[in-house]
Design a protein around this motif. Structure first.
Motif, PDB file in Angstrom:
ATOM      1  N   GLU A   1      -4.729  30.039  43.831  1.00 48.81           N
ATOM      2  CA  GLU A   1      -5.253  28.824  44.441  1.00 48.81           C
ATOM      3  C   GLU A   1      -6.779  28.833  44.305  1.00 48.81           C
ATOM      4  OE1 GLU A   1      -2.517  27.836  48.217  1.00 48.81           O
ATOM      5  OE2 GLU A   1      -3.469  29.801  48.282  1.00 48.81           O
TER       6      GLU A   1
ATOM      7  N   CYS B   1     -12.709  15.525  43.787  1.00 48.13           N
ATOM      8  CA  CYS B   1     -11.380  16.046  43.453  1.00 48.13           C
ATOM      9  C   CYS B   1     -11.035  15.737  41.998  1.00 48.13           C
ATOM     10  CB  CYS B   1     -10.340  15.447  44.400  1.00 48.13           C
ATOM     11  SG  CYS B   1      -8.681  16.125  44.190  1.00 48.13           S
TER      12      CYS B   1
ATOM     13  N   VAL C   1     -10.437  18.688  39.094  1.00 53.79           N
ATOM     14  CA  VAL C   1      -9.144  18.810  38.419  1.00 53.79           C
ATOM     15  C   VAL C   1      -9.297  18.573  36.915  1.00 53.79           C
ATOM     16  CG1 VAL C   1      -6.841  17.796  38.199  1.00 53.79           C
ATOM     17  CG2 VAL C   1      -7.794  18.226  40.467  1.00 53.79           C
TER      18      VAL C   1
ATOM     19  N   LYS D   1      -1.006  20.325  41.254  1.00 54.70           N
ATOM     20  CA  LYS D   1      -1.105  19.879  42.641  1.00 54.70           C
ATOM     21  C   LYS D   1      -2.512  20.131  43.166  1.00 54.70           C
ATOM     22  CE  LYS D   1       1.021  20.492  47.218  1.00 54.70           C
ATOM     23  NZ  LYS D   1       2.027  21.274  47.990  1.00 54.70           N
ATOM     24  N   SER D   2      -3.083  19.111  43.812  1.00 54.23           N
ATOM     25  CA  SER D   2      -4.428  19.256  44.372  1.00 54.23           C
ATOM     26  C   SER D   2      -4.518  18.474  45.674  1.00 54.23           C
ATOM     27  CB  SER D   2      -5.489  18.749  43.385  1.00 54.23           C
ATOM     28  OG  SER D   2      -5.314  17.364  43.155  1.00 54.23           O
ATOM     29  N   ARG D   3      -5.497  18.841  46.493  1.00 49.83           N
ATOM     30  CA  ARG D   3      -5.770  18.133  47.747  1.00 49.83           C
ATOM     31  C   ARG D   3      -7.274  18.037  47.927  1.00 49.83           C
ATOM     32  NH1 ARG D   3      -3.034  20.652  52.867  1.00 49.83           N
ATOM     33  NH2 ARG D   3      -3.869  18.720  53.767  1.00 49.83           N
ATOM     34  N   SER D   4      -7.691  16.986  48.602  1.00 50.46           N
ATOM     35  CA  SER D   4      -9.113  16.842  48.907  1.00 50.46           C
ATOM     36  C   SER D   4      -9.301  16.768  50.413  1.00 50.46           C
ATOM     37  CB  SER D   4      -9.684  15.588  48.246  1.00 50.46           C
ATOM     38  OG  SER D   4      -9.019  14.432  48.707  1.00 50.46           O
TER      39      SER D   4
ATOM     40  N   VAL E   1     -12.189  20.574  47.922  1.00 49.46           N
ATOM     41  CA  VAL E   1     -11.021  20.335  47.073  1.00 49.46           C
ATOM     42  C   VAL E   1     -10.264  21.645  46.906  1.00 49.46           C
ATOM     43  CG1 VAL E   1     -12.413  20.673  44.985  1.00 49.46           C
ATOM     44  CG2 VAL E   1     -10.247  19.470  44.821  1.00 49.46           C
ATOM     45  N   TRP E   2      -8.957  21.542  46.935  1.00 52.62           N
ATOM     46  CA  TRP E   2      -8.059  22.696  46.761  1.00 52.62           C
ATOM     47  C   TRP E   2      -7.136  22.399  45.591  1.00 52.62           C
ATOM     48  CZ3 TRP E   2      -2.739  22.505  46.953  1.00 52.62           C
ATOM     49  CH2 TRP E   2      -2.048  23.729  46.996  1.00 52.62           C
ATOM     50  N   VAL E   3      -6.957  23.377  44.703  1.00 52.94           N
ATOM     51  CA  VAL E   3      -6.098  23.187  43.524  1.00 52.94           C
ATOM     52  C   VAL E   3      -5.151  24.376  43.423  1.00 52.94           C
ATOM     53  CG1 VAL E   3      -6.005  22.770  41.044  1.00 52.94           C
ATOM     54  CG2 VAL E   3      -7.994  21.990  42.354  1.00 52.94           C
ATOM     55  N   GLU E   4      -3.893  24.089  43.214  1.00 50.81           N
ATOM     56  CA  GLU E   4      -2.868  25.126  43.098  1.00 50.81           C
ATOM     57  C   GLU E   4      -2.679  25.508  41.620  1.00 50.81           C
ATOM     58  OE1 GLU E   4       1.383  25.571  45.252  1.00 50.81           O
ATOM     59  OE2 GLU E   4       1.303  23.987  43.740  1.00 50.81           O
TER      60      GLU E   4
ATOM     61  N   VAL F   1      -4.135  27.799  39.391  1.00 51.29           N
ATOM     62  CA  VAL F   1      -5.249  27.932  38.453  1.00 51.29           C
ATOM     63  C   VAL F   1      -5.140  29.287  37.754  1.00 51.29           C
ATOM     64  CG1 VAL F   1      -7.757  28.000  38.200  1.00 51.29           C
ATOM     65  CG2 VAL F   1      -6.708  26.478  39.900  1.00 51.29           C
TER      66      VAL F   1
END
Length: 697
Positions: free
Chosen positions: A3, A26, A30, A44-47, A56-59, A61
């Protein structure tokens, strides 16, 4: 795979700037990770966003880029070797490819034989890539205004940076930006958690860790928390409900990190003031939500969203403070209302001579005269019994007088509204008061149009005068710059003409010509601008496809209501196989005629039945002539859907014609006659839309 989390901590960012920046950060992160081969498509990502942070979080990677093999083509064999010995060109190419000269190979291209090599690009560690690329993405984020806060350094951002986190799994990524290097520490609520550090051990801990620090980082969670709190607090007042205000909900969501809601009240005596004034004071100046009773009338209460939580004693202190501030604002509004009534709107007309509209266009008094003149000209076009010309002209005379009032000077967002309220209070007719009240409508594509025809005419005339005046000075919009909001004004004219309760019998050309006093060159520029906004309206407000809009406007763009009806009809029938086939055939006809014109071959003056030698061309000529009469009658009735369905029935004759007939026949007379037939068919059936513009579905 790991992550990835990135957070940039800032001094408080203006609420209006947060939504766009959150989405852009975001998107940039990405795309950067995808471009650098560190994530797969659809990752999958979230801001996250609050006034003090963007994250921002990215799954999934990758911890390292994969090696990439790349085929390189170098110099020609003739240049690369001389008498079988590699030349400097061959050795330079081998060095560039990272291989020995002996590993080079030969490939055959259309230009001859060339050297080639397979170069392997070694993947870099994700941390190295992110550390190099992420600062560029941060610097590229759009802000309406930026700040510089480090003396002697070029770094700039919307607000000074105060901390950063960049974690790939549990490892720190050494991202540097704004004078800070990323670490593992974030911070909670400034008041409720103070300056205590919140260290993270891994990227996945972020949201939960901030909750312990009194920060709801997820914007949607915060928004729903506010809505639920508004509901809960309002239920403490029997029969009351908070007035729905999506825009204000969004604003307070972006102003808070740990929201709570508090109920306050004010004296019932203030309810004697117009509701519009009270709500504006509460909403626009204090960010309070209005409360109404079961019948929808304003109640003597308000709701404020706090960025903290407090015990009962603390809530009482905060409540009394907010009530005291609101009371002072209401007292101001009450004073302005009473003071302004001493000078009626009619007596304020002469004061407009001292209020500048635009330095080169003069005062609002001159603008008022121009608008009255426009309305006078348009009045003669209105259907009898649908329009009170005197009321519209009286409304135009008084429309801008509220700019001289103390109420509008203090609450500028109420201009127009205050004029309508004052007109009603001073005994003007409802038609006059309502027209003044609605004169700035619609202010957006989502806003409603004036609800009276007099208001619609006043609003359209006011906007048309502004556009014509600014265009006459060469101040038309360019690119993204539109300092005088002329696009919004033109959007308003189009929306009024499309949606007013009574159809205004004006075309865009007539609006442009009358607003420019017949200046042909200027009128055409204004008309083209209005047509451009009609295109925007059809696509954005009506949801019409690009090709449908183009097809309809090519066939005619002056009558807004008619263009809307034609676009809706085309959309309704375009899914039909017959309609699609006829559209394709019409495009073919148009191309044939264009190619003939390029070659200097002209169609005949008309279709000569004696020269129709093939059965299929006779059938097309006869059937199209019959249909033309029917389609014309349906067009007069504005029954465009039925007209288009009738045109689609021409498919058998059109298909048979192109299967059996060679349009560009050797015989010049026959050729000219067939071109004339195609020209007639296109002319008879292209009044609703230019079908050649329809893209096959």
């Amino acid at each position: 795979m790991a992550e990835f989390l990135f957070e940039i901590g800032l001094e408080e960012v203006p609420a209006r700037m947060i939504v766009g920046a959150e989405a852009e950060l975001c998107d940039r992160v990405v795309k950067m990770l995808g471009r650098e081969r560190l994530v797969s498509d659809g990752v999958k990502s979230r801001s996250f966003a609050t006034p003090r942070r963007l994250a921002v979080w990215v799954e999934g990677v990758a911890e390292r880029q994969e090696d990439v093999a790349e085929e390189l083509v170098g110099p020609s064999v003739k240049v690369a070797y001389k008498d079988g010995t590699p030349t400097p060109a061959a050795m330079a190419f081998a060095k560039k490819a990272g291989v020995e000269v002996g590993a080079l190979k030969t490939v055959t291209t259309p230009k001859g034989e060339y050297l080639a090599a397979t170069a392997v690009k070694t993947g870099r560690a994700a941390a190295e890539v992110i550390a190099a690329e992420l600062p560029k993405e941060l610097a590229g984020i759009y802000w309406a205004k930026n700040m510089r806060w480090i003396p002697g350094k070029p770094d700039k951002f919307v607000r000074p940076v105060r901390w950063m986190i960049a974690l790939l799994g549990s490892a720190v990524v050494p991202v540097s930006f704004g004078g800070y290097e990323a670490g593992v520490v974030t911070y909670g609520h400034r008041v409720l958690f103070g300056e205590q550090e919140i260290p993270l051990k891994a990227a996945g801990e972020y949201e939960a860790a901030l909750l312990k620090g009194f920060v709801v980082a997820d914007v949607e969670v915060r928004r729903q928390k506010i809505r639920k709190a508004l509901d809960a607090v309002t239920r403490t007042v029997p029969g009351a409900r908070w007035r729905e205000d999506e825009e204000l909900v969004e604003t307070v969501t972006q102003l808070t990190e740990w929201p709570s809601v508090l109920l306050g009240g004010f004296e019932k005596e203030y309810l004697a003031l117009p509701e519009e004034v009270l709500v504006t004071v509460m909403r626009d100046h204090q960010k309070y939500f209005a409360v109404e009773d079961g019948s929808g009338k304003l109640a003597p209460h308000f709701l404020t969203v706090l960025n903290t939580e407090a015990d009962a004693a603390g809530q009482d202190v905060i409540r009394h403070g907010n009530e005291r501030v609101l009371r002072a604002r209401f007292n101001d509004a009450q004073f302005f209302w009473e003071f302004d009534q001493r000078t009626p709107l009619k007596e304020r007309v002469k004061l407009l001579e001292h209020v500048t509209f635009q330095k080169d266009l003069g005062s609002y008094a001159k603008k008022t005269e121009r608008v009255r003149h426009l309305i006078h000209g348009w009045s003669g076009m209105m259907p009898p019994g649908t329009f009170d010309a005197n009321a519209a002209r009286d409304a135009a005379s008084l429309a801008k007088t509220d700019l001289t009032t103390e109420m509008v000077k203090e609450f500028t967002e109420l201009q127009g509204v205050v004029g309508g309220l004052y007109a009603r209070a001073q005994g003007q007719s409802a038609l006059v008061a309502d027209a003044i009240y609605d004169q700035y409508k619609p202010v957006s594509m989502e806003d409603s149009v004036p609800w009276t025809v007099e208001g619609a005419v006043l609003s359209a005339a006011d906007k048309a005068d502004t556009i014509a005046g600014m265009f006459g000075l060469g101040l038309e919009p360019t690119g993204s710059k539109d300092p005088f909001a002329l696009r919004r004004a033109a959007n308003g004219i189009v929306k009024i003409m499309a949606e007013s309760a009574v159809a205004l019998p004006l075309t865009l050309r007539e609006v442009a010509v009358t607003a420019t006093n017949g200046d042909a060159k200027l009128a055409e520029k204004v008309r083209e601008f209005l047509v451009e906004r009609l295109e925007f309206y059809l696509r954005e407000a009506r949801g019409q496809a690009y090709d449908v809009v183009k097809a309809v406007l090519v066939a005619g763009s002056d009558d807004v209501r008619d263009a809307v009806a034609r676009a809706e009809a085309v959309t309704a029938v375009r899914g039909s196989d017959d309609f699609a086939a006829v559209s394709a055939a019409f495009k073919r006809m148009k191309n044939i005629l264009a190619q003939a014109k390029e070659k200097g071959i002209a169609p005949g003056a008309g279709v000569d039945a004696a020269l129709l030698t093939e059965p299929t061309e006779k059938a097309l000529a006869e059937r199209s002539a019959e249909l033309a009469v029917k389609v014309k009658a349906l067009g007069v009735e504005k029954n465009y859907k039925a007209a288009l369905e009738a045109i689609a029935t021409l498919r058998p004759q059109v298909d048979a014609f192109f299967d059996a007939v060679m349009v560009m026949a050797p015989d010049a007379a026959v050729r000219a006659n067939r071109l004339a037939l195609l020209e007639r068919v296109l002319g008879d059936f292209s009044g609703i839309a230019d079908f050649s513009e329809i893209v096959p579905g």
